[in-house]
Write a protein that holds these residues in place. Structure first.
Motif, mmCIF file in Angstrom:
data_model
loop_
_atom_site.group_PDB
_atom_site.id
_atom_site.type_symbol
_atom_site.label_atom_id
_atom_site.label_comp_id
_atom_site.label_asym_id
_atom_site.label_seq_id
_atom_site.Cartn_x
_atom_site.Cartn_y
_atom_site.Cartn_z
ATOM 1 N N LYS A 109 4.435 12.328 62.349
ATOM 2 C CA LYS A 109 4.514 13.712 61.586
ATOM 3 C C LYS A 109 4.745 14.826 62.342
ATOM 4 O O LYS A 109 4.903 14.632 63.443
ATOM 5 C CB LYS A 109 2.976 13.922 61.046
ATOM 6 C CG LYS A 109 2.449 12.874 60.075
ATOM 7 C CD LYS A 109 0.877 12.838 60.261
ATOM 8 C CE LYS A 109 0.464 14.018 59.243
ATOM 9 N NZ LYS A 109 -1.185 13.749 59.026
ATOM 10 N N ARG A 110 5.141 15.695 61.725
ATOM 11 C CA ARG A 110 5.815 16.763 62.480
ATOM 12 C C ARG A 110 4.531 17.746 63.094
ATOM 13 O O ARG A 110 3.599 18.076 62.170
ATOM 14 C CB ARG A 110 6.419 17.904 61.425
ATOM 15 C CG ARG A 110 7.254 18.985 62.021
ATOM 16 C CD ARG A 110 8.261 19.651 60.966
ATOM 17 N NE ARG A 110 7.387 20.398 59.885
ATOM 18 C CZ ARG A 110 8.036 21.103 58.805
ATOM 19 N NH1 ARG A 110 9.254 21.162 58.855
ATOM 20 N NH2 ARG A 110 7.266 21.523 58.039
ATOM 21 N N ARG A 119 3.069 20.974 65.253
ATOM 22 C CA ARG A 119 3.413 22.445 65.839
ATOM 23 C C ARG A 119 3.527 22.178 67.332
ATOM 24 O O ARG A 119 2.953 21.342 67.938
ATOM 25 C CB ARG A 119 2.082 23.369 65.593
ATOM 26 C CG ARG A 119 1.902 23.689 64.093
ATOM 27 C CD ARG A 119 0.957 24.512 63.979
ATOM 28 N NE ARG A 119 0.786 25.024 62.588
ATOM 29 C CZ ARG A 119 1.101 26.139 61.934
ATOM 30 N NH1 ARG A 119 1.954 26.891 62.730
ATOM 31 N NH2 ARG A 119 0.868 26.382 60.653
ATOM 32 N N LYS A 177 0.887 21.275 54.591
ATOM 33 C CA LYS A 177 2.196 22.075 54.323
ATOM 34 C C LYS A 177 2.884 22.004 55.110
ATOM 35 O O LYS A 177 4.062 21.697 55.171
ATOM 36 C CB LYS A 177 1.970 23.102 53.497
ATOM 37 C CG LYS A 177 1.432 23.328 52.082
ATOM 38 C CD LYS A 177 1.132 24.762 51.541
ATOM 39 C CE LYS A 177 0.362 24.757 50.177
ATOM 40 N NZ LYS A 177 0.036 25.939 49.547
ATOM 41 N N GLN A 178 2.301 22.592 56.302
ATOM 42 C CA GLN A 178 3.244 22.544 57.623
ATOM 43 C C GLN A 178 3.648 21.408 58.173
ATOM 44 O O GLN A 178 4.932 21.064 58.531
ATOM 45 C CB GLN A 178 2.219 23.227 58.745
ATOM 46 C CG GLN A 178 2.617 23.032 60.278
ATOM 47 C CD GLN A 178 3.753 23.799 60.450
ATOM 48 O OE1 GLN A 178 4.026 24.782 60.091
ATOM 49 N NE2 GLN A 178 4.557 23.263 61.778
ATOM 50 N N SER A 179 2.858 20.165 57.956
ATOM 51 C CA SER A 179 3.391 18.701 58.543
ATOM 52 C C SER A 179 3.854 17.978 57.381
ATOM 53 O O SER A 179 4.143 16.704 57.328
ATOM 54 C CB SER A 179 2.143 18.142 59.399
ATOM 55 O OG SER A 179 1.192 17.890 58.617
ATOM 56 N N LEU A 180 4.157 18.703 56.071
ATOM 57 C CA LEU A 180 4.764 17.864 54.852
ATOM 58 C C LEU A 180 4.158 16.580 54.646
ATOM 59 O O LEU A 180 4.665 15.720 54.370
ATOM 60 C CB LEU A 180 6.312 17.691 55.097
ATOM 61 C CG LEU A 180 6.983 18.995 55.149
ATOM 62 C CD1 LEU A 180 8.428 18.534 55.280
ATOM 63 C CD2 LEU A 180 7.075 19.668 53.618
ATOM 64 N N THR A 181 2.753 16.749 54.432
ATOM 65 C CA THR A 181 1.903 15.384 54.028
ATOM 66 C C THR A 181 1.505 15.452 52.871
ATOM 67 O O THR A 181 1.163 16.159 52.327
ATOM 68 C CB THR A 181 0.872 15.179 55.424
ATOM 69 O OG1 THR A 181 0.147 13.918 55.134
ATOM 70 C CG2 THR A 181 -0.315 16.022 55.102
#
Lengths: 231, 231
Positions: free
Chosen positions: B211-212, B214, A130-134
């Motif tokens: 990818k995003r 952290r 979810k954090q990296s929207l994958t």
């Protein structure tokens, strides 16, 4: 838009599981809110919350789409769970962020943890996803016996991470369409018997770094190395 | 042999600080036991415990030697401390294991943590250094203002990690004798003003991954990437 995962994604009405429904409520979302839903296997859809129960959120899905994987190689990490569970959990989070396709938890001779909570590990993977929207979550499995992890016959490039490997990870064949498996041992390392058996099955000893890396660090190091070399 | 750190390493009698003395006792070491001592700056020596007090352990050092760094490039990571402190602590541990020369903690506009405990961070670095048996610990400093971190004029290769950088980290000049600095932003990212200022000071926007990532993951990713590309 917030992303939720579901095991089965189809057009029409779907129900989020208890965990995802709880997360929907934590985010203070309401009926009529738009969300993204994915099965973690590349399929995703926009949807509208039509019923927002505390433990059961229903989403109306219009069209399911497919997002191809960004990278063309496949990476499997077969890793011994660490003595301190939080180290394994941290590895899962980071591996999802950086990129891995499959994680197999392996019970080796020196593994100090004989039980894992795979459901909890899957939750951690979802949360990192979810954090990296994958839309692509790794497949998690285990705990399997060391011998079983060696039977990944469909995998072309097989390596076992050792502190005294001759071949440096920098030197492995770079093939963007290949699939790779890396064995990562527990704190106490692999036994000589395990190393011999792996080599018999075609796993090449590989050196990651001139420095001694912890189990979970080795796993993250491998994900990053392949992203840099092949991504 | 167990490794201990001391700020000043000289031949003759040295005293371990309270923290290191405590660790000596935790390991159930005794007088006459042999240990390794390092200043974390490449100097190390074998020594013999001659007095083993609970808070004050004295070591007789014979000859101090110097171990050159394994790698020839210098890596500085200037990073915003994360909201959850344990994420920064993980980053420090992993960066020590994988390799980094200097960590500067930076206070940016969106940084949610305005105070750090540098002594605790140094302890974490020492603990990770013992695990990977290194005589080279990174220099830790901060919290400094964002503007100060930009004044690393001796550094040749300067980058600011952004989600929309044009240049991929894979494409940066590979020079084994160069020194590199990477700016890594907080959860909320850098402000446009900060990005503009960094660019004015010669920092090039760089993309780490599709990818995003952290904050702490970005830091670990950079350490690994340079180890793979330049190590």
């Amino acid at each position: 838009m917030n992303l939720f995962y579901t095991d089965k994604l189809t057009a029409g009405l779907i129900t989020l599981d208890e965990e995802e429904s709880r997360h929907f409520n934590v985010l203070r979302l309401k009926e009529q809110d738009k969300v993204l839903v994915s099965d973690g296997k590349g399929n995703y859809a926009e949807g509208t919350a039509v019923k927002a129960g505390k433990k059961k959120v229903e989403i109306q899905i219009e069209e399911v789409r497919h997002s191809p994987k960004r990278k063309t190689y496949e990476l499997t990490i077969a890793i011994a769970p660490t003595k301190h569970n939080e180290r394994t959990e941290w590895f899962i989070e980071k591996a999802v962020e950086i990129g891995v396709d499959k994680i197999i938890f392996v019970n080796t001779k020196n593994t100090e943890r004989n039980k894992i909570n795979l459901d909890r590990y899957k939750k951690i993977a979802r949360s990192a996803g979810k954090q990296s929207l994958t839309y692509h979550l790794p497949e998690l499995s285990g705990l399997v016996k060391f011998e079983s992890a060696l039977n990944e016959t469909a995998t072309k490039e097989k390596y076992i991470a050792l502190c005294n490997g001759d071949l440096h990870i920098r030197q492995i064949p770079v093939n963007k369409n290949s699939n790779y498996i890396f064995l990562v041992g527990p704190e106490g390392g692999f036994t000589q018997g395990e190393i011999d058996l792996a080599q018999k099955k075609g796993f090449k000893p590989i050196l990651l770094s001139g420095k001694r890396l912890r189990t979970e660090t080795a796993g993250i190091f491998i994900s990053t190395a392949l992203e840099i070399m092949l991504g």
